[in-house]
Design a protein around this motif. Structure first.
Motif, PDB file in Angstrom:
ATOM      1  N   ARG A  80      31.197  45.781  17.829  1.00  0.00           N
ATOM      2  CA  ARG A  80      32.420  45.491  17.074  1.00  0.00           C
ATOM      3  C   ARG A  80      33.572  46.269  17.710  1.00  0.00           C
ATOM      4  NH1 ARG A  80      32.630  47.666  12.553  1.00  0.00           N
ATOM      5  NH2 ARG A  80      30.952  49.133  12.911  1.00  0.00           N
ATOM      6  N   VAL A  81      34.638  45.582  18.017  1.00  0.00           N
ATOM      7  CA  VAL A  81      35.777  46.201  18.704  1.00  0.00           C
ATOM      8  C   VAL A  81      37.065  45.796  18.018  1.00  0.00           C
ATOM      9  CG1 VAL A  81      34.551  46.194  20.916  1.00  0.00           C
ATOM     10  CG2 VAL A  81      36.054  44.289  20.338  1.00  0.00           C
ATOM     11  N   PRO A  82      38.131  46.586  18.180  1.00  0.00           N
ATOM     12  CA  PRO A  82      39.432  46.190  17.628  1.00  0.00           C
ATOM     13  C   PRO A  82      39.946  44.936  18.327  1.00  0.00           C
ATOM     14  CG  PRO A  82      39.397  48.515  18.238  1.00  0.00           C
ATOM     15  CD  PRO A  82      38.179  47.893  18.830  1.00  0.00           C
TER      16      PRO A  82
ATOM     17  N   PHE B 180      36.154  57.258  15.598  1.00  0.00           N
ATOM     18  CA  PHE B 180      37.002  56.795  14.509  1.00  0.00           C
ATOM     19  C   PHE B 180      38.277  56.148  15.043  1.00  0.00           C
ATOM     20  CE2 PHE B 180      40.560  57.583  11.601  1.00  0.00           C
ATOM     21  CZ  PHE B 180      40.157  56.791  10.545  1.00  0.00           C
ATOM     22  N   GLY B 181      38.895  56.783  16.040  1.00  0.00           N
ATOM     23  CA  GLY B 181      40.125  56.233  16.596  1.00  0.00           C
ATOM     24  C   GLY B 181      39.959  54.824  17.122  1.00  0.00           C
ATOM     25  N   SER B 182      38.750  54.492  17.602  1.00  0.00           N
ATOM     26  CA  SER B 182      38.497  53.162  18.147  1.00  0.00           C
ATOM     27  C   SER B 182      38.575  52.078  17.089  1.00  0.00           C
ATOM     28  CB  SER B 182      37.115  53.132  18.814  1.00  0.00           C
ATOM     29  OG  SER B 182      37.062  54.025  19.899  1.00  0.00           O
ATOM     30  N   TYR B 183      38.328  52.424  15.829  1.00  0.00           N
ATOM     31  CA  TYR B 183      38.295  51.425  14.764  1.00  0.00           C
ATOM     32  C   TYR B 183      39.476  51.533  13.811  1.00  0.00           C
ATOM     33  CZ  TYR B 183      33.653  50.482  16.481  1.00  0.00           C
ATOM     34  OH  TYR B 183      32.607  50.133  17.292  1.00  0.00           O
TER      35      TYR B 183
ATOM     36  N   VAL C 253      47.057  52.188  21.379  1.00  0.00           N
ATOM     37  CA  VAL C 253      45.887  51.687  22.096  1.00  0.00           C
ATOM     38  C   VAL C 253      44.628  52.402  21.626  1.00  0.00           C
ATOM     39  CG1 VAL C 253      44.812  51.427  24.374  1.00  0.00           C
ATOM     40  CG2 VAL C 253      47.286  51.163  24.123  1.00  0.00           C
ATOM     41  N   SER C 254      43.601  51.628  21.328  1.00  0.00           N
ATOM     42  CA  SER C 254      42.289  52.212  21.045  1.00  0.00           C
ATOM     43  C   SER C 254      41.631  52.562  22.369  1.00  0.00           C
ATOM     44  CB  SER C 254      41.424  51.221  20.267  1.00  0.00           C
ATOM     45  OG  SER C 254      41.981  50.949  19.005  1.00  0.00           O
ATOM     46  N   ALA C 255      41.411  53.854  22.607  1.00  0.00           N
ATOM     47  CA  ALA C 255      40.933  54.306  23.915  1.00  0.00           C
ATOM     48  C   ALA C 255      39.418  54.376  24.003  1.00  0.00           C
ATOM     49  CB  ALA C 255      41.532  55.677  24.231  1.00  0.00           C
ATOM     50  N   GLY C 256      38.715  54.284  22.870  1.00  0.00           N
ATOM     51  CA  GLY C 256      37.260  54.333  22.916  1.00  0.00           C
ATOM     52  C   GLY C 256      36.731  55.750  23.079  1.00  0.00           C
TER      53      GLY C 256
END
Length: 649
Positions: free
Chosen positions: A55-57, A572-575, A596-599
Motif C-alpha cells: 500500500r502506497v500513497p 508513518f511519514g510514508s502514509y 513528498v513521501s520519502a519512504g
C-alpha cells in the motif's frame, strides 16, 4: 473513499492538486480510474511474479514504490524516463500512455499494458508484472532518486596462482598479494588459518574475499559472483532488513518484524529507564536486539536462497539509543541532561558482536550520529535523500515519537529533534492502535457522512496515526473543530454540518466524534471515536514539530514559503496525507505537490553504504556539514510551542 473524476483537466484540477479546494465525490457509477486524490488515501500495488502487495500513497511512481519495497526493476537513469529500461506490464488497472512510452513500445505492447515504471503514477490499485533483470547494472537507483555507482567495500577476486617450488618459496600470502597487486592486503586470522589448506586442495585456484583491504577469506574455485550484504533499519518499533546482491546492486529479499525490545517499553526513554531501574535489563535488551536481527537475517536468507557464508557486510542505521543498546553501551547519559553520547563514530565490529551468525569475517558498518536524538538513522536518511547535494531549499521530517528535522537552504544544513510523543503511533489516543488490520488510516467527511479507509478492509476497531491526522484535518476543514482545537457547540454543528452533527456526543463528560458505529444503536463507549483529549494529544505533537522547523528556518534565515520540497520520512511519514499535514499545520503551508513521501530512507541509506564505499565516506562527512540546534535550552521554546498549538486559519 472519495474519488475525483478528472484531476488533470483545467484550473479546478490545478487548484485541487495544490490542496486549495476539495475533490468532489464521484457519482455512484463513476469509474475508479481517477483513484484517490494526490496526497489523500492509499492504493494497493501487487507485483508479479512474487505476488507481494504494498500500500502506497497515491501519486508515487511504480518505480519508487518497487524500490522502497525491495523489488528490483532495471534502470540506469535514476527514474527520469531517459534510459527506457524500467519496463513493466500493468495487467490489472490502467495507466496513461506517455510520450516516452510511445517511443519505447510498439502499439501492440502498449495495448498489452507495457509501460515505463518511473512514469506510471500509482493513482489506483494496480497489478504489475516485473520482468527479470536481463543485465547487471553498473549503478543502482537507491533512496530518493539517488544514483549509486557500484563500488562496494566487499570485493572478490578469482586468481589462478603458480604453485610454489624450490625456486619460488614465496609465502602463500605473498603469492596471493602479488596476484592482487592493486590492493594492500591485510589478512585477518580466520583467512590466514584457511589459506594454506584451501590453496592446496584447489590447485591454487581460489577466490579472495576482501572487505576494504582486509582479506577475510579464501574460497575454493571461482565464487566471485556470490557476494551479499545486509542493510538494516533498526527502528524503535519496527526493524527492517534488506538482503542485497552486491554484484548487481539489486535487493534479493526484504523482511520486517517488531523490535523484540518492545516488552521493555515502546519508546527510547522507557527503555533507558529500564536499564536504570534494573541492572540486568541492559543485557536483556542487547540480547533482544540480537535475536531480532538474527530472525530477520534468517528470513531474508531463506527467501533468497543465500548461504550465510556469502554475506560479508552489514550496515545498521538506528537512533543513538538503539545502537547503544545493541552494542551493550550504557544508554543512561542519553536520557538525562545534557544528553551526551559515548561516541559519535563507532569502530568496525564483526557480525557476531551483534548476534548475527553470518560469515565469520563479516563486518558491521554503523552510521555516525549527530546527537543523542538525531542519530545514525537520520544521517542515513540525509544520505539517501541527498540533503547535502541538492541546491534547493528542502525540509526533511522523520515523523515519530521523537521527530527529527533537517533543513537545508542549498548551502547550510541544520538539524534538531522535537519530542512529538506517541500520538502518531496511536499511543495516548483512547481508540488508538498501531497500523494493523482494523485500523482506520483514511478519513473523509462528506455531505452524506463519513468515508473510512481501513487496513485489511475489515471492521474498524481503532485509529492509527495517519487516520488520526486525517480525522482532525477533516473536522477542521468542515468547521466542527475551531482553530483552538475545540469541538464547536452542538447548535453550531447542526447548522454547519447537519449530516454529521449527531456524531458529536459524549463519553462520560468528554465530548467525542463518532467515526464508526459497529451497530446503528451502539452506545458511544462501544464505538470508534475521536475524543477532545485525542485532539489535544495531536496538537501537542504537531506543535512540537512545527516549532522545530520554524526555529530552524529562523536559524538560517529562510522563509518557510520558500521551501521547495518537504520530505516526510519513516514508516508513518510514508502514509501521512500531505493535504492533511498542511491543514493541521504539521508542515509549512505549501502547494501539496511539494510534500513528498520519502519512504524508509534510513534503510535506503544503509543500502547505499553497502553498494558504495564512497557513500559510506559521505555519511561520515555529513557530521562536519550539519549544525545541530538544541531546542530544549532555548528560553523562548515554550512560548513558541504554545503559538503553534492552534490549527491554521
Amino acid at each position: 473513499m472519495t474519488r475525483s473524476n478528472d484531476d488533470s483537466d483545467g484550473l479546478l484540477a490545478g487548484l485541487r492538486r495544490e490542496g486549495l479546494i476539495d475533490h468532489p465525490a464521484a457519482p455512484a457509477d463513476a469509474s475508479d480510474e481517477g483513484g484517490p486524490a494526490e496526497g489523500v488515501g492509499r492504493v494497493a500495488l501487487r507485483f508479479q511474479p512474487t505476488g507481494r502487495e504494498h500500500r502506497v500513497p497515491p501519486g508515487v511512481s511504480v518505480f519508487d514504490a518497487a524500490s522502497w519495497n525491495g523489488i528490483a526493476i532495471d534502470s540506469t537513469c535514476g527514474g527520469h524516463g531517459t534510459c527506457r529500461k524500467c519496463k513493466v506490464r500493468v495487467t490489472t488497472g490502467t495507466a496513461p500512455v506517455t510520450s516516452h512510452d510511445r517511443r519505447t513500445f510498439t502499439a501492440r505492447e502498449l495495448a498489452a499494458g507495457w509501460r515505463l515504471a518511473c512514469l506510471v503514477q500509482a493513482r489506483q490499485d494496480l497489478d504489475i508484472e516485473v520482468p527479470p533483470l536481463v543485465t547487471r547494472p553498473k549503478a543502482a537507483t537507491v533512496g530518493v532518486g539517488r544514483q549509486v555507482i557500484l563500488r562496494p567495500a566487499v570485493q572478490k577476486r578469482y586468481v589462478a596462482l603458480d604453485e610454489p617450488h624450490l625456486g619460488d618459496q614465496r609465502t602463500d600470502l605473498r603469492r596471493l598479494a602479488d596476484a592482487i597487486d592493486d590492493l594492500d592486503l591485510r589478512p585477518d586470522l580466520y583467512a590466514l588459518r584457511r589459506l594454506p589448506k584451501v590453496l592446496r586442495e584447489n590447485d591454487f585456484k581460489v577466490t579472495a574475499v576482501i572487505v576494504d583491504e582486509t582479506l577475510i577469506d579464501i574460497e575454493p574455485g571461482d565464487t566471485s559472483a556470490l557476494r551479499y550484504g545486509l542493510a538494516i533499519d533498526l527502528g524503535t518499533t519496527t526493524v527492517v532488513a534488506t538482503l542485497l546482491d552486491l554484484e548487481t546492486g539489486t535487493p534479493c529479499a526484504v523482511a520486517s518484524i517488531l523490535n523484540k525490545q518492545q516488552p521493555f517499553g515502546g519508546d527510547v526513554i522507557t527503555r533507558i529507564s529500564a536499564t536504570m531501574l534494573d541492572p540486568e535489563a541492559a543485557g536483556r535488551l542487547r540480547q533482544a536486539a540480537g535475536h531480532t536481527l538474527a530472525e530477520l537475517a534468517y528470513h531474508v536468507r531463506q527467501e533468497a536462497g543465500v548461504d550465510a557464508q556469502h554475506i560479508y557486510e552489514i550496515a545498521v542505521a538506528g537512533n543513538a539509543t538503539m545502537i547503544a543498546l545493541l552494542l551493550g553501551i550504557d544508554p543512561e547519559p542519553l536520557g538525562v541532561a545534557p544528553f551526551i553520547m559515548t561516541h559519535d563514530h563507532f569502530p568496525t565490529i564483526h557480525a557476531s558482536d551483534i548476534g548475527l551468525q553470518l560469515h565469520p569475517g563479516a563486518r558491521v558498518t554503523l552510521f555516525p550520529a549527530l546527537g543523542a536524538y538525531v542519530g545514525g538513522d537520520i544521517v542515513a536518511g540525509m544520505l539517501a535523500t541527498g540533503m547535502d547535494r541538492d541546491k534547493r531549499a528542502r525540509l526533511f521530517i522523520d515523523v515519530g515519537t521523537n521527530c527529527e528535522i533537517v533543513l537545508s537552504d542549498g548551502n547550510r544544513l541544520v538539524a534538531t529533534a522535537a519530542p512529538a510523543g506517541p500520538a502518531f503511533e496511536g499511543g495516548a489516543i483512547r481508540r488508538g492502535m498501531r497500523a494493523a488490520d482494523g485500523a482506520i488510516e483514511v478519513v473523509k467527511l462528506t455531505d452524506d457522512g463519513v468515508d473510512l479507509g481501513v487496513i485489511g478492509a475489515v471492521e474498524p476497531v481503532g485509529l492509527c496515526g495517519s487516520g488520526l491526522v486525517d480525522a482532525v484535518a477533516e473536522l477542521v476543514r468542515v468547521g466542527l473543530l475551531d482553530a483552538s482545537g475545540r469541538f464547536v457547540p452542538d447548535d453550531d454543528a447542526a447548522r454547519i454540518a447537519p449530516a454529521l452533527a449527531d456524531r458529536l456526543t459524549k463519553v462520560g463528560e468528554e465530548r467525542v466524534f463518532i467515526l464508526h458505529r459497529p451497530t446503528p444503536d451502539a452506545s458511544p463507549e462501544d464505538c470508534v471515536f475521536l475524543s477532545q483529549r485525542d485532539i489535544r494529544e495531536l496538537q501537542f505533537a504537531k506543535a512540537a514539530i512545527a516549532t522545530g522547523w520554524r526555529l530552524l528556518c529562523e536559524e538560517i534565515g529562510l522563509d518557510p514559503a520558500d521551501i521547495q520540497q518537504v520530505l516526510l520520512a519513516g514508516s508513518f511519514g510514508s502514509y501521512l496525507s500531505p493535504a492533511a499535514a498542511i491543514r493541521i499545520g504539521l508542515v509549512p503551508k505549501l502547494p501539496v505537490l511539494r510534500i513528498v513521501s520519502a519512504g524508509n530512507v534510513a534503510g535506503e541509506g544503509a543500502k547505499m553504504v553497502l553498494l558504495s564505499a564512497r557513500e559510506r565516506n559521505g555519511a561520515d562527512a555529513l557530521l562536519k556539514e550539519v549544525q545541530y540546534v538544541e531546542l530544549s535550552d532555548r528560553a523562548d521554546f515554550n512560548d513558541r510551542f504554545v503559538e503553534q498549538l492552534a490549527f491554521p486559519a
